[in-house]
Design a protein around this motif. Sequence first.
Motif, short mmCIF file in Angstrom:
data_model
loop_
_atom_site.label_atom_id
_atom_site.label_comp_id
_atom_site.label_asym_id
_atom_site.label_seq_id
_atom_site.Cartn_x
_atom_site.Cartn_y
_atom_site.Cartn_z
N SER A 51 0.82 -1.21 0.00
CA SER A 51 0.00 0.00 0.00
C SER A 51 0.86 1.26 0.00
CB SER A 51 -0.95 0.01 1.20
OG SER A 51 -0.23 0.08 2.41
N GLN A 52 2.07 1.21 0.61
CA GLN A 52 2.95 2.36 0.63
C GLN A 52 3.93 2.37 -0.55
OE1 GLN A 52 4.82 3.09 4.47
NE2 GLN A 52 3.08 2.21 5.55
N HIS A 53 3.81 1.36 -1.44
CA HIS A 53 4.65 1.26 -2.63
C HIS A 53 6.14 1.29 -2.25
CE1 HIS A 53 1.08 1.68 -5.14
NE2 HIS A 53 0.71 2.63 -4.32
N GLU A 76 0.76 -2.87 -11.53
CA GLU A 76 1.07 -1.46 -11.25
C GLU A 76 1.82 -0.87 -12.43
OE1 GLU A 76 2.84 -0.50 -7.36
OE2 GLU A 76 4.47 0.49 -8.49
N SER A 82 3.51 3.14 -13.70
CA SER A 82 3.72 4.53 -13.36
C SER A 82 4.66 5.18 -14.36
CB SER A 82 4.28 4.69 -11.94
OG SER A 82 5.53 4.03 -11.80
N ASP A 101 5.20 11.01 -0.35
CA ASP A 101 4.36 10.14 -1.19
C ASP A 101 2.90 10.32 -0.81
OD1 ASP A 101 6.83 8.92 -2.12
OD2 ASP A 101 6.81 7.73 -0.27
N SER A 118 -1.27 8.73 -1.90
CA SER A 118 -2.03 7.74 -2.65
C SER A 118 -3.48 7.79 -2.22
CB SER A 118 -1.46 6.32 -2.45
OG SER A 118 -1.53 5.95 -1.08
N SER A 173 -5.98 1.86 -6.95
CA SER A 173 -5.38 3.02 -6.31
C SER A 173 -4.56 3.82 -7.31
CB SER A 173 -4.49 2.59 -5.13
OG SER A 173 -3.33 1.93 -5.59
N PHE A 226 -1.28 6.79 -7.18
CA PHE A 226 -0.24 7.19 -6.23
C PHE A 226 0.77 8.10 -6.91
CE2 PHE A 226 1.18 3.29 -8.27
CZ PHE A 226 2.51 3.56 -8.59
N LYS A 254 4.90 9.07 -6.04
CA LYS A 254 6.10 8.92 -5.22
C LYS A 254 7.03 10.09 -5.48
CE LYS A 254 8.01 5.09 -4.19
NZ LYS A 254 8.76 3.81 -4.16
#
Length: 791
Positions: free
Chosen positions: A77-79, A194, A196, A738, A740, A751, A753, A755
């Motif tokens: 969840s916090q990548h 995921e 990004s 960060d 999200s 989700s 997010f 970073k």
Amino acid sequence: MKIRPPVVLRRSLVAVCIHAALYPQAALAQEAAQQATQNANQDSQIEIVTVTAQKRKEDPAKVAMSISAVSGTQLQSQHVNDITDLTRIVPNISFTAATGNGGAGPGTSNIEVRGISSGAGAATVGIYLGDVSLTVGNVYTMGAVEPKFFDIDRVEVLRGPQATLYGASSMGGTIKFVPNEPDLQERSFDTYAEASSLRGGSMNYSASAVANLPLVTDELALRIGVQSQRAGGFIDQVDGDGAVMAKNINRIDDQEVRIALKWKPSAALTVSPSVYYQKVDAKDISAFNIELPAYQAQKQVREPSKDTLQTATVLVNWDLGWADLTSSTSHFKRKFDRTQNGSAYNSYSLSTFLTSTEDGGTAPPELIEAIAGLPSAVYLNNRVRQVSQELRLASRPYDSAVSPWTWLAGLYFSNQHTNIEENDPIFGVNDTFAHFGFDIADPDLLPDARPNAFPNDNAFMGIFHYHERQSSVFGEANYYFTPTLHLTVGARYLKGTSTLDQQNGLYLAGAGNTGSARLSSHAFMPKYALTWEVDPAHTVYGTVAKGFRLGGSNVFVPPTTCGPDLEANGLDEGPATYAPDSLWNYEVGSKSRFLNNRLSFNAALFYAKWKNIQQGVYLPTCAYTYNANAGNAVSKGIEIDIKAKPLPGLTLSASGGYVNAELSNDEGINNGVIGAVRGAKVQGVPKFNAAVSAQYNFAVGGNMSGFVAGGVQWVGSSNGSLNPELLDYERPSYHTADISGGLAFSRYKLSVFVKNVLDDDTVIQHPQVASIVQGYRVAPRSIGVSLAAKF
């Protein structure tokens, strides 16, 4: 004639049918209500991540040491994608892109805990994947093993010496990557994807799938998972005129496969074999040239690497009734092939041996300039393999009605081989000499030249075989004066041998060297702890423990090539060996939970006295490194971890640490370690780090819920070197942020997010190879989306 049952019987049958029809709904309603109540309680209380720091499952609040446990759910969840991310959210853990090691690439960093930092000799932090020790020495060609966060139940960071249960090289602490176990009952299929976009760089992506398959319910289950990832590149390669030759060269691809089996033939016996495979393919390192525009690297030779890790383990747990017997048999292999750009030192060093005709020599200046400008590579082929066996016998958990004692005893053996092959070609060197009409073997032109000194343009060849054996007996005993007050006494006795067989030659090795060295070490490493559970929600403790790591032998340093560097350190030749080092750590701490587990506060104070520190001495001109003992040091500091749930669904976290690690005498400088004087900061240790985060979960409607989260991490300033003349001596503080948010519905969680929201581009480290000073930054801002699904 039909026979009708009596009215009473008919009514009874109807009642039975109605009850049978309604009971499932009533039961389900009751179960749903109970689950809702349980979820509500969980949503208003802080999550407790069970740990195995003391080789048994425990609540971390009851363990007499400073521990940070991060669940796999939190990591996702916090990548948190790698160990460098982990160092920013966990107090008093740091990493160094190893100077002189072509650092800033995967698999080349050293990991430090509580200021116990050393890029030389044996490791100071133990690395474990499940029960498999992945700890390798700090040789000059590679760094610590970095398992990926794949199918991980949790990561445990155990601070302070862990020698009693984890052996040598756990001086600063131990990091345990604990995988998920197969579930004997529930069939499941988890997927995660995921993607990004990296500002100024290429795309990142990650995709994984994990299946849990109960083959025989409650007896046999299989868990199998695969993962593929890409970390986008953001460094561009340029030529001498600044023209871009290749974009985003530091892209990294990795793949992971994990297969685990759990067999429970009886209630008392569990057998769990597993294998893990990981391959990290880095197209180049993430360092750039300081004097060039941001994120540009000028190099004649690219620096790719391929780091392959394979582990296999068989874990057996047998409940004997009066005690639990555990056997862990493991094997791991690491194959790490990498290339360094050696143009800055191999070609330049060779050119310095040529005496110009202007100075009375025979080499024209044009030849010297041409040799200095030739491209050169350093090909490093690393192979590590280890077999280990541990047997543990542990008493039943404490029961005041049975005995005031609990205990654990064990035996451990490991056999590790590390093989390194190095070849340093200077491309075109033979043709260049011939072009100017010279014989490369002419001693009047090139001192100490001899026939076949540069076969196939190779200027250096080295073969190094390190062999380390360890065997130890260990144990811990707990005596409960009362159910809330107990004393722990533990110890490990270790015997180890380390050998180095080496062979090196060709021109840059000087006269060359073929030799062997062997060292034997032994150590007694005790631990004492007193734990007082003031009440079920509050625990205080004090611990005294010793840490130790083995000594070893140095790679031969050629006086011909490295003479000026050695003379600058007051030496005629590189030392053949370096001695073991050890430390004593003194710690007090408290762990408290308040408001029905809606608030927790953990704190620890520590003071460590480190004796005879093993440190690497980097010789910048010839790019060799040898190990020496750099005197003594003291490291002292504090860790604090606070979590709160002031409202249902809202979680607030704050953690931080402060470390002051300094040399306490001048012995290091007498051994040739520049800057190793009393009061010098131990290299690679940030003065502080801190992290704050918040997450709010809320209902959206129907079966849909949402969340928003954010966090900021600060890392303090540090000294990257003991030598104040090097640019890496002063490392600045920096921060990352960060955010999200997302939705969960049915089986899915979506989700978005960001970073490094503020795109902090502080140059946090300065890896140096010969005369070239490079820079290393946090990856630029990335914006992405992820989707998780469970079936």
